[in-house]
Design a protein around this motif. Structure first.
Motif, PDB file in Angstrom:
ATOM      1  N   THR A 202      24.608  39.968   5.834  1.00  0.00           N
ATOM      2  CA  THR A 202      23.975  40.561   4.655  1.00  0.00           C
ATOM      3  C   THR A 202      22.538  40.101   4.465  1.00  0.00           C
ATOM      4  O   THR A 202      21.661  40.895   4.117  1.00  0.00           O
ATOM      5  N   TYR A 203      22.276  38.824   4.717  1.00  0.00           N
ATOM      6  CA  TYR A 203      20.987  38.243   4.315  1.00  0.00           C
ATOM      7  C   TYR A 203      20.032  37.926   5.474  1.00  0.00           C
ATOM      8  O   TYR A 203      18.838  37.750   5.223  1.00  0.00           O
ATOM      9  N   CYS A 204      20.520  37.818   6.685  1.00  0.00           N
ATOM     10  CA  CYS A 204      19.655  37.374   7.790  1.00  0.00           C
ATOM     11  C   CYS A 204      19.021  38.557   8.512  1.00  0.00           C
ATOM     12  O   CYS A 204      19.666  39.587   8.744  1.00  0.00           O
ATOM     13  N   ASP A 205      17.770  38.391   8.882  1.00  0.00           N
ATOM     14  CA  ASP A 205      17.080  39.405   9.679  1.00  0.00           C
ATOM     15  C   ASP A 205      17.420  39.259  11.165  1.00  0.00           C
ATOM     16  O   ASP A 205      17.464  40.248  11.893  1.00  0.00           O
ATOM     17  N   PRO A 221      21.694  41.002  13.286  1.00  0.00           N
ATOM     18  CA  PRO A 221      23.128  40.811  13.022  1.00  0.00           C
ATOM     19  C   PRO A 221      23.994  41.983  13.463  1.00  0.00           C
ATOM     20  O   PRO A 221      25.087  41.789  14.007  1.00  0.00           O
ATOM     21  N   GLY A 222      23.518  43.204  13.238  1.00  0.00           N
ATOM     22  CA  GLY A 222      24.321  44.372  13.599  1.00  0.00           C
ATOM     23  C   GLY A 222      24.594  44.484  15.080  1.00  0.00           C
ATOM     24  O   GLY A 222      25.618  45.029  15.497  1.00  0.00           O
ATOM     25  N   THR A 241      33.120  46.969  10.100  1.00  0.00           N
ATOM     26  CA  THR A 241      32.760  48.271   9.564  1.00  0.00           C
ATOM     27  C   THR A 241      31.253  48.395   9.551  1.00  0.00           C
ATOM     28  O   THR A 241      30.550  47.508   9.045  1.00  0.00           O
ATOM     29  N   ARG A 242      30.751  49.474  10.113  1.00  0.00           N
ATOM     30  CA  ARG A 242      29.303  49.719  10.136  1.00  0.00           C
ATOM     31  C   ARG A 242      29.055  50.993   9.331  1.00  0.00           C
ATOM     32  O   ARG A 242      29.254  52.104   9.835  1.00  0.00           O
ATOM     33  N   PRO A 243      28.599  50.837   8.067  1.00  0.00           N
ATOM     34  CA  PRO A 243      28.484  51.988   7.162  1.00  0.00           C
ATOM     35  C   PRO A 243      27.579  53.101   7.671  1.00  0.00           C
ATOM     36  O   PRO A 243      27.847  54.276   7.439  1.00  0.00           O
ATOM     37  N   GLY A 244      26.503  52.749   8.331  1.00  0.00           N
ATOM     38  CA  GLY A 244      25.586  53.775   8.792  1.00  0.00           C
ATOM     39  C   GLY A 244      24.355  53.153   9.408  1.00  0.00           C
ATOM     40  O   GLY A 244      24.168  51.928   9.350  1.00  0.00           O
ATOM     41  N   PRO A 245      23.487  53.962  10.001  1.00  0.00           N
ATOM     42  CA  PRO A 245      22.275  53.433  10.627  1.00  0.00           C
ATOM     43  C   PRO A 245      21.434  52.631   9.631  1.00  0.00           C
ATOM     44  O   PRO A 245      21.203  53.069   8.502  1.00  0.00           O
ATOM     45  N   GLY A 246      21.011  51.458  10.047  1.00  0.00           N
ATOM     46  CA  GLY A 246      20.165  50.627   9.203  1.00  0.00           C
ATOM     47  C   GLY A 246      20.908  49.834   8.145  1.00  0.00           C
ATOM     48  O   GLY A 246      20.295  49.053   7.421  1.00  0.00           O
ATOM     49  N   GLU A 247      22.227  50.038   8.028  1.00  0.00           N
ATOM     50  CA  GLU A 247      23.004  49.303   7.041  1.00  0.00           C
ATOM     51  C   GLU A 247      23.687  48.101   7.686  1.00  0.00           C
ATOM     52  O   GLU A 247      23.955  48.087   8.896  1.00  0.00           O
TER      53      GLU A 247
END
Length: 261
Positions: A202-205, A221-222, A241-247
């Protein structure tokens, strides 16, 4: 000359055991980098090498391209702030007193605090949401407030690089989120050792994953936090779970792997 703080193939041993082995890390300016891995993987040791508390047995830590060991200690202390997992004191210090400790690198010995010092302390208290608690005694604070006070002390140093060793340990969910909201909003180059993979996602780039002192994976992270990596490094089955691109991904843990170490 490269700007910022970096580790290039650093190694460190303790009692004849290799704790870190050839680890490299170059945090991007103004971003949050998470250092992940099981207990004993070398996360805390890496942060101490980056802070100059420990010296690498091989490899080099650099600050703006210069070996950190060659940078004057006061200069390094003005640039790099380290927040340990836990801090305690038996002294009757107020929150403001603790935060004032961050000004030591900016003052000559035995000189009184200047107007600039006090302004930096006030700013650090405000940014950490502790202005109303400035005169509270340290030992009366909750765990979350103590962590915020330690971050305020670090901010009073006016660093460009902020290193945090598992700052969310022993905090409830609300205080974990508040603390990481604070860190991610600072616009400093932050390196944070974390256990919680969802907080990291959630928080790390960027994240760096260690196992037994070696880098297993590094990147966004993704891309890094996959079900396969979690099974391999942590011995845990997970569904991502990967909600969508960039999320950001969300990790749901399903249990330990049968026969995993």
């Amino acid at each position: 000359m490269s700007a910022g703080l970096a580790a290039d193939r650093v190694a460190w041993s303790a009692g004849g055991a290799l704790v870190l082995d050839g680890v490299s890390l170059t945090p991007l300016a103004g971003t949050v980098t998470g250092v992940l891995g099981p207990n004993g993987s070398g996360k805390s040791t890496l942060l101490r090498l980056l802070a100059g508390v420990l010296a690498p047995a091989s490899g080099v830590v650099t600050l703006d391209g210069d070996p950190l060991a060659a940078v004057p200690r006061r200069t390094a202390a003005r640039r790099i702030a380290l927040v340990h997992q836990q801090a305690d004191t038996q002294a009757e210090l107020t929150v403001a007193d603790v935060v004032r400790l961050g000004r030591i690198p900016h003052r000559r010995a035995w000189t009184p605090a200047s107007a600039a010092d006090e302004a930096a302390v006030r700013d650090a208290l405000e940014r950490s949401g502790l202005t109303s608690r400035a005169h509270r005694l340290w030992h009366t604070l909750s765990g979350g407030e103590r962590q915020r006070a330690q971050i305020a002390r670090a901010l009073a140093q006016e660093p460009r690089e902020l290193l945090l060793d598992e700052p969310t340990n022993h905090l409830d969910i609300q205080h974990q989120l508040e603390l990481l909201d604070l860190i991610s909003g600072l616009e400093l180059t932050s390196v944070v050792a974390l256990h919680d993979l969802n907080l990291a996602a959630t928080y790390c780039d960027q994240v760096l994953v260690l196992r037994q002192g070696r880098v297993v994976a590094a990147g966004e992270p993704g891309a890094v936090l996959t079900e396969e990596l979690i099974a391999d490094v942590y011995g845990v089955r997970a569904h991502i779970t990967r909600p969508g691109p960039g999320e950001r991904p969300h990790i749901r843990f399903l249990g330990t792997l049968t026969g995993s170490a």
